[in-house]
Design a protein around this motif. Sequence first.
Motif, PDB file in Angstrom:
ATOM      1  N   UNK A 139     -16.556  -5.966  -1.133  1.00 43.12           N
ATOM      2  CA  UNK A 139     -16.903  -6.129  -2.539  1.00 43.12           C
ATOM      3  C   UNK A 139     -15.676  -6.318  -3.433  1.00 43.12           C
ATOM      4  N   UNK A 140     -14.482  -6.007  -2.929  1.00 42.03           N
ATOM      5  CA  UNK A 140     -13.305  -6.048  -3.786  1.00 42.03           C
ATOM      6  C   UNK A 140     -12.074  -6.471  -2.987  1.00 42.03           C
ATOM      7  N   UNK A 141     -11.857  -7.771  -2.892  1.00 40.24           N
ATOM      8  CA  UNK A 141     -10.633  -8.282  -2.299  1.00 40.24           C
ATOM      9  C   UNK A 141      -9.526  -8.198  -3.334  1.00 40.24           C
ATOM     10  N   UNK A 142      -8.326  -7.835  -2.909  1.00 41.94           N
ATOM     11  CA  UNK A 142      -7.190  -7.743  -3.818  1.00 41.94           C
ATOM     12  C   UNK A 142      -6.447  -9.073  -3.813  1.00 41.94           C
ATOM     13  N   UNK A 143      -6.362  -9.681  -4.984  1.00 43.89           N
ATOM     14  CA  UNK A 143      -5.784 -11.013  -5.121  1.00 43.89           C
ATOM     15  C   UNK A 143      -4.371 -10.903  -5.671  1.00 43.89           C
ATOM     16  N   UNK A 144      -3.396 -11.604  -5.094  1.00 44.85           N
ATOM     17  CA  UNK A 144      -1.996 -11.397  -5.479  1.00 44.85           C
ATOM     18  C   UNK A 144      -1.612 -11.968  -6.831  1.00 44.85           C
ATOM     19  N   UNK A 145      -2.353 -12.975  -7.324  1.00 42.92           N
ATOM     20  CA  UNK A 145      -2.052 -13.500  -8.658  1.00 42.92           C
ATOM     21  C   UNK A 145      -2.821 -12.666  -9.677  1.00 42.92           C
TER      22      UNK A 145
ATOM     23  N   UNK B 191       0.568   1.806   4.487  1.00 39.38           N
ATOM     24  CA  UNK B 191      -0.575   1.490   5.352  1.00 39.38           C
ATOM     25  C   UNK B 191      -1.190   0.132   5.115  1.00 39.38           C
ATOM     26  N   UNK B 192      -0.659  -0.649   4.166  1.00 46.31           N
ATOM     27  CA  UNK B 192      -1.298  -1.909   3.786  1.00 46.31           C
ATOM     28  C   UNK B 192      -2.279  -1.694   2.652  1.00 46.31           C
ATOM     29  N   UNK B 193      -2.763  -2.789   2.083  1.00 42.68           N
ATOM     30  CA  UNK B 193      -3.657  -2.673   0.936  1.00 42.68           C
ATOM     31  C   UNK B 193      -5.046  -2.246   1.384  1.00 42.68           C
ATOM     32  N   UNK B 194      -5.758  -1.625   0.451  1.00 40.82           N
ATOM     33  CA  UNK B 194      -7.123  -1.174   0.703  1.00 40.82           C
ATOM     34  C   UNK B 194      -8.081  -2.183   0.099  1.00 40.82           C
ATOM     35  N   UNK B 195      -8.803  -2.897   0.929  1.00 43.26           N
ATOM     36  CA  UNK B 195      -9.748  -3.888   0.457  1.00 43.26           C
ATOM     37  C   UNK B 195     -11.130  -3.594   1.025  1.00 43.26           C
ATOM     38  N   UNK B 196     -12.120  -4.023   0.286  1.00 42.45           N
ATOM     39  CA  UNK B 196     -13.493  -3.939   0.776  1.00 42.45           C
ATOM     40  C   UNK B 196     -14.135  -5.310   0.638  1.00 42.45           C
TER      41      UNK B 196
ATOM     42  N   UNK C 227       0.786  -1.222   0.000  1.00 41.68           N
ATOM     43  CA  UNK C 227       0.000   0.000   0.000  1.00 41.68           C
ATOM     44  C   UNK C 227       0.816   1.270   0.000  1.00 41.68           C
ATOM     45  N   UNK C 228       2.156   1.149  -0.038  1.00 41.14           N
ATOM     46  CA  UNK C 228       2.964   2.381  -0.102  1.00 41.14           C
ATOM     47  C   UNK C 228       2.638   3.146  -1.383  1.00 41.14           C
ATOM     48  N   UNK C 229       2.517   2.438  -2.505  1.00 42.26           N
ATOM     49  CA  UNK C 229       2.034   3.049  -3.731  1.00 42.26           C
ATOM     50  C   UNK C 229       0.545   2.750  -3.821  1.00 42.26           C
ATOM     51  N   UNK C 230      -0.242   3.788  -3.978  1.00 43.29           N
ATOM     52  CA  UNK C 230      -1.689   3.676  -3.800  1.00 43.29           C
ATOM     53  C   UNK C 230      -2.417   3.502  -5.121  1.00 43.29           C
ATOM     54  N   UNK C 231      -3.269   2.475  -5.200  1.00 43.93           N
ATOM     55  CA  UNK C 231      -4.184   2.329  -6.333  1.00 43.93           C
ATOM     56  C   UNK C 231      -5.375   3.249  -6.080  1.00 43.93           C
ATOM     57  N   UNK C 232      -5.209   4.484  -6.481  1.00 44.36           N
ATOM     58  CA  UNK C 232      -6.158   5.533  -6.126  1.00 44.36           C
ATOM     59  C   UNK C 232      -7.498   5.351  -6.835  1.00 44.36           C
ATOM     60  N   UNK C 233      -8.561   5.504  -6.072  1.00 47.48           N
ATOM     61  CA  UNK C 233      -9.903   5.478  -6.649  1.00 47.48           C
ATOM     62  C   UNK C 233     -10.078   6.714  -7.535  1.00 47.48           C
TER      63      UNK C 233
END
Length: 338
Positions: A302-308, A295-300, A248-254
Amino acid sequence: MADPIPVLSLAGSRGADGRFTPGFLDGLRGPLHEVGFLQLTDFGAAPGQVQELTALCDRFFALPIEDRLALDNRHSPHFRGYTRLGHEITAGHPDAREQLDFAPEQPVRPPGSWDAPFRLLEGPNQWPSALPELRPAVLAWTDLLGRVGVELTRALAVSLGLAEDHFDALFAGDPHWFGKVIRYVGGTGDAQGVGPHADWGFLTLLLQDGTGGLQARLPRTREWVDVPPLPGALVVNVGEMLEVATHGYLAATVHRVLPCAPGATRQSVGFFWSPRLDAVLEPVPLTPELAARAPGVTETEQNALLPRFGDNALKGWLRSHPEVAARHHPDLVGAPER
């Protein structure tokens, strides 16, 4: 921030010794940590290339609807081809856009040869026979942006204190980038151009026209800021795979696109630089200074972040194109995420 969407030039990113310059590395890492967005100039487009591509995109959307529907993505089990206006779903609602989706040209993988369901994403594209010039222009563009993607990926690795080739193995062989030629249409009655979402790849490189409407929500805030059109620039933003890899250091910004005014349109060309489908994004070792700001990944729910990557991409396609999913992959619709 006084300038929430900074501008960075790719020219001169490396010094005479072939190494990335400290100024370029700081100018890349800082905005992609703080905002998740920047604008990239001097990225190597040939003279007139952007103008030729955008003119051909204009011509594609001016084709008779029957020519566009000949490429209907409902015919493609691989989610390739033309999506009709209002038939892509983002954040649970239809988008006021039509588009042509494409990815690396690949043979069909019969289900019996799959090692994972995401292999259904491999397959052929659909191109308009009524506009044969579009295919070579788009492929020349994706070749260019693939090179830009490699360079930015290597620069990001160095900026994080890693070896320049740290991510190379994830892209070796057949990186599964994908692209979209998009037109937004105003006055359709829809409440969104594109609803709030994060991209599920590694890096996004977007060419937007001068209309405006793209907005990013600053990480860890609820504030929306404009990503203003800048002629000759690419909008660069972080995808979910890079957020996973950096804790989460680099953010996948909404981000979102506001609806166009009635009678108006907006065009863009999206390129989503992504690793191989079977690539697994392992968290990278960050320096103590950077780790303290991750801060770690941002998950909800409705949207789990999958590593593969293939799992994350397939999840996104099934959610965004329910008609294609229901027609070709009913066994996967509603299946629990792995």
